[in-house]
Design an enzyme around this catalytic site. Structure first.
Site, PDB file in Angstrom:
ATOM      1  N   ASN A 148       9.684 -36.826 -22.258  1.00  0.00           N
ATOM      2  CA  ASN A 148       9.774 -35.394 -22.552  1.00  0.00           C
ATOM      3  C   ASN A 148       9.386 -35.191 -24.013  1.00  0.00           C
ATOM      4  O   ASN A 148      10.184 -35.443 -24.909  1.00  0.00           O
ATOM      5  CB  ASN A 148      11.202 -34.895 -22.295  1.00  0.00           C
ATOM      6  CG  ASN A 148      11.356 -33.427 -22.641  1.00  0.00           C
ATOM      7  OD1 ASN A 148      10.363 -32.710 -22.808  1.00  0.00           O
ATOM      8  ND2 ASN A 148      12.594 -32.962 -22.747  1.00  0.00           N
ATOM      9  N   TRP A 149       8.155 -34.767 -24.209  1.00  0.00           N
ATOM     10  CA  TRP A 149       7.653 -34.606 -25.595  1.00  0.00           C
ATOM     11  C   TRP A 149       8.244 -33.386 -26.283  1.00  0.00           C
ATOM     12  O   TRP A 149       8.099 -33.238 -27.490  1.00  0.00           O
ATOM     13  CB  TRP A 149       6.117 -34.489 -25.590  1.00  0.00           C
ATOM     14  CG  TRP A 149       5.396 -35.756 -25.292  1.00  0.00           C
ATOM     15  CD1 TRP A 149       5.941 -36.969 -24.918  1.00  0.00           C
ATOM     16  CD2 TRP A 149       3.980 -35.971 -25.361  1.00  0.00           C
ATOM     17  NE1 TRP A 149       4.950 -37.906 -24.746  1.00  0.00           N
ATOM     18  CE2 TRP A 149       3.736 -37.317 -25.009  1.00  0.00           C
ATOM     19  CE3 TRP A 149       2.901 -35.146 -25.670  1.00  0.00           C
ATOM     20  CZ2 TRP A 149       2.454 -37.858 -24.967  1.00  0.00           C
ATOM     21  CZ3 TRP A 149       1.615 -35.683 -25.625  1.00  0.00           C
ATOM     22  CH2 TRP A 149       1.398 -37.030 -25.289  1.00  0.00           C
ATOM     23  N   LYS A 150       8.839 -32.484 -25.538  1.00  0.00           N
ATOM     24  CA  LYS A 150       9.358 -31.229 -26.097  1.00  0.00           C
ATOM     25  C   LYS A 150       8.253 -30.522 -26.901  1.00  0.00           C
ATOM     26  O   LYS A 150       7.085 -30.623 -26.539  1.00  0.00           O
ATOM     27  CB  LYS A 150      10.612 -31.486 -26.945  1.00  0.00           C
ATOM     28  CG  LYS A 150      11.634 -32.365 -26.225  1.00  0.00           C
ATOM     29  CD  LYS A 150      12.955 -32.406 -26.910  1.00  0.00           C
ATOM     30  CE  LYS A 150      13.836 -33.441 -26.248  1.00  0.00           C
ATOM     31  NZ  LYS A 150      15.220 -33.353 -26.641  1.00  0.00           N
ATOM     32  N   GLU A 179      21.788 -35.649 -17.788  1.00  0.00           N
ATOM     33  CA  GLU A 179      21.667 -35.738 -19.239  1.00  0.00           C
ATOM     34  C   GLU A 179      22.912 -35.149 -19.899  1.00  0.00           C
ATOM     35  O   GLU A 179      23.002 -33.920 -20.071  1.00  0.00           O
ATOM     36  CB  GLU A 179      20.441 -34.965 -19.717  1.00  0.00           C
ATOM     37  CG  GLU A 179      19.142 -35.445 -19.116  1.00  0.00           C
ATOM     38  CD  GLU A 179      17.959 -35.099 -20.009  1.00  0.00           C
ATOM     39  OE1 GLU A 179      17.268 -36.013 -20.424  1.00  0.00           O
ATOM     40  OE2 GLU A 179      17.763 -33.902 -20.296  1.00  0.00           O
ATOM     41  N   GLY A 203      13.480 -38.391 -24.523  1.00  0.00           N
ATOM     42  CA  GLY A 203      12.935 -37.495 -25.534  1.00  0.00           C
ATOM     43  C   GLY A 203      12.366 -38.271 -26.715  1.00  0.00           C
ATOM     44  O   GLY A 203      11.240 -38.760 -26.685  1.00  0.00           O
ATOM     45  N   GLY A 204      13.170 -38.428 -27.752  1.00  0.00           N
ATOM     46  CA  GLY A 204      12.714 -39.011 -29.018  1.00  0.00           C
ATOM     47  C   GLY A 204      11.928 -40.306 -28.867  1.00  0.00           C
ATOM     48  O   GLY A 204      10.844 -40.450 -29.454  1.00  0.00           O
ATOM     49  N   GLU A 228      18.179 -27.789 -23.189  1.00  0.00           N
ATOM     50  CA  GLU A 228      17.679 -26.918 -24.267  1.00  0.00           C
ATOM     51  C   GLU A 228      17.225 -25.569 -23.708  1.00  0.00           C
ATOM     52  O   GLU A 228      17.375 -24.527 -24.354  1.00  0.00           O
ATOM     53  CB  GLU A 228      16.540 -27.627 -25.021  1.00  0.00           C
ATOM     54  CG  GLU A 228      17.082 -28.788 -25.851  1.00  0.00           C
ATOM     55  CD  GLU A 228      16.117 -29.930 -26.058  1.00  0.00           C
ATOM     56  OE1 GLU A 228      14.909 -29.772 -25.823  1.00  0.00           O
ATOM     57  OE2 GLU A 228      16.593 -31.013 -26.460  1.00  0.00           O
ATOM     58  N   HIS A 264      16.230 -28.114 -18.253  1.00  0.00           N
ATOM     59  CA  HIS A 264      16.632 -28.965 -19.385  1.00  0.00           C
ATOM     60  C   HIS A 264      17.724 -28.241 -20.169  1.00  0.00           C
ATOM     61  O   HIS A 264      17.708 -27.007 -20.278  1.00  0.00           O
ATOM     62  CB  HIS A 264      15.412 -29.243 -20.270  1.00  0.00           C
ATOM     63  CG  HIS A 264      15.691 -30.306 -21.287  1.00  0.00           C
ATOM     64  ND1 HIS A 264      16.363 -30.039 -22.452  1.00  0.00           N
ATOM     65  CD2 HIS A 264      15.420 -31.648 -21.295  1.00  0.00           C
ATOM     66  CE1 HIS A 264      16.487 -31.167 -23.141  1.00  0.00           C
ATOM     67  NE2 HIS A 264      15.924 -32.155 -22.469  1.00  0.00           N
ATOM     68  N   GLY A 303      19.370 -36.512 -28.129  1.00  0.00           N
ATOM     69  CA  GLY A 303      18.859 -36.426 -29.499  1.00  0.00           C
ATOM     70  C   GLY A 303      19.901 -36.727 -30.558  1.00  0.00           C
ATOM     71  O   GLY A 303      19.684 -36.451 -31.736  1.00  0.00           O
ATOM     72  N   SER A 326      19.304 -40.273 -25.491  1.00  0.00           N
ATOM     73  CA  SER A 326      19.128 -41.352 -26.463  1.00  0.00           C
ATOM     74  C   SER A 326      18.785 -42.705 -25.835  1.00  0.00           C
ATOM     75  O   SER A 326      19.222 -43.748 -26.315  1.00  0.00           O
ATOM     76  CB  SER A 326      20.364 -41.457 -27.362  1.00  0.00           C
ATOM     77  OG  SER A 326      20.532 -40.244 -28.081  1.00  0.00           O
TER      78      SER A 326
HETATM   79  C1  PEP Z   1      15.723 -35.231 -23.492  1.00  0.00           C
HETATM   80  O1  PEP Z   1      15.158 -34.447 -24.227  1.00  0.00           O
HETATM   81  O2  PEP Z   1      15.703 -35.024 -22.285  1.00  0.00           O
HETATM   82  C2  PEP Z   1      16.382 -36.387 -24.074  1.00  0.00           C
HETATM   83  C3  PEP Z   1      17.105 -37.150 -23.311  1.00  0.00           C
HETATM   84  O3  PEP Z   1      16.198 -36.579 -25.439  1.00  0.00           O
HETATM   85  P1  PEP Z   1      16.591 -37.899 -26.259  1.00  0.00           P
HETATM   86  O4  PEP Z   1      16.062 -39.076 -25.480  1.00  0.00           O
HETATM   87  O5  PEP Z   1      15.933 -37.748 -27.578  1.00  0.00           O
HETATM   88  O6  PEP Z   1      18.074 -37.950 -26.342  1.00  0.00           O
END
Ligand code: PEP
Length: 253
Positions: free
Chosen positions: A9-11, A169, A236-237, A99, A97, A175, A215
């Site tokens: 997930n590049w956001k 999640e 994500g990250g 967010e 998601h 994050g 994470s």
């Molecule tokens: C996400 O954005 O779905 C996510 C899990 O982010 P991260 O891996 O950075 O926690």
């Protein structure tokens, strides 16, 4: 069919050049993605067509949208419909998601409509659920997540629900660098599978991919993905760093 999935997930990150380079580094690496596995890149809307071309001759690699609108078309300036996604051969879409739920006030009811829109165009929704920290601290996360599933997915029949990928999640782990332990992830994934089994039957529940997100990185992916009810991750990250994401893909069962 239940697959093991690494979904990036590049956001709202990367320019077109940066994204093209990142994707190229990942797809041209030496890893093997088996037929029981899928690698999915949820990239920003302007990059979808390019990214789709980059994975087009790669087995078991796909591109996803990060969102879609809950209506089919109309006066919704700035929004993107599932018809538009289908018209450029996109077969996956992240739905709900945390967010989007938090910053864009997406409700379980709106997300039920988005799931329907996706399925109507043969787009697999990657449906996100998960609890905030306060709910976890009150130890009522099981009921919280069950309600998200009920209100957004229980109107589907047994055939349709098997076309949905679920991503658990916990919001407190997204994050933050704070990962759920492998045991916490397994416990919630088993709960989600039981909730699905109670509604749709054991065979249907056993056929649904449930991803963990929060994470995930190269260093912890093996332990988390090795849990019996964890079918990979939404990342994500760490998906923005080629070597990290390659390591995560290699950790898939
Ligand atoms: C996400 O954005 O779905 C996510 C899990 O982010 P991260 O891996 O950075 O926690």
């Amino acid at each position: 069919m239940r697959k093991q999935i690494a979904a990036a997930n590049w956001k709202m990150n990367n320019t077109l050049d940066e994204g093209t380079k990142l994707l190229n580094e990942i797809v041209s690496s030496d890893m093997q993605v088996n037929d029981n596995q899928s690698v999915i890149f949820a990239v920003p809307f302007p990059f979808l067509i390019n990214a789709n071309q980059q994975v087009s001759n790669k087995s078991n690699m796909f591109v996803a949208a990060q969102n879609c609108h809950n209506k089919t078309s109309g006066a919704f300036t700035g929004e993107v419909s599932v018809d538009m996604l289908a018209s450029i051969n996109i077969h996956y879409c992240v739905v709900g998601h945390s967010e989007r739920r938090e910053y864009f006030s997406e409700s379980n009811q709106t997300l039920a409509e988005k799931v329907d829109r996706c399925l109507s165009k043969s787009i697999t929704p990657i449906f996100c659920c998960g609890e905030p920290l306060a709910i976890r601290e009150d130890d009522i996360q099981n009921d919280y997540v069950a309600l998200q599933l009920k209100e957004s997915l229980f109107h589907l029949d047994g055939e349709a629900i098997q076309k949905v990928v679920i991503a658990y999640e916990p919001i407190w782990a997204i994050g933050t660098g704070k990962t759920a332990t492998a045991a916490q992830a397994q416990e919630m994934h088993a709960h989600i599978r039981t909730v699905l089994a109670n509604q749709f039957g054991d065979a249907v529940a056993a056929n649904i991919s449930i991803l963990y997100g929060g994470s995930v990185k190269g260093a912890n992916a093996n332990e988390i993905f090795s849990q019996p009810d964890v079918d990979g991750g939404l990342v994500g990250g760490a998906s923005l760093i080629a070597n990290e994401f390659i390591q995560i893909i290699k950790a898939l069962k």
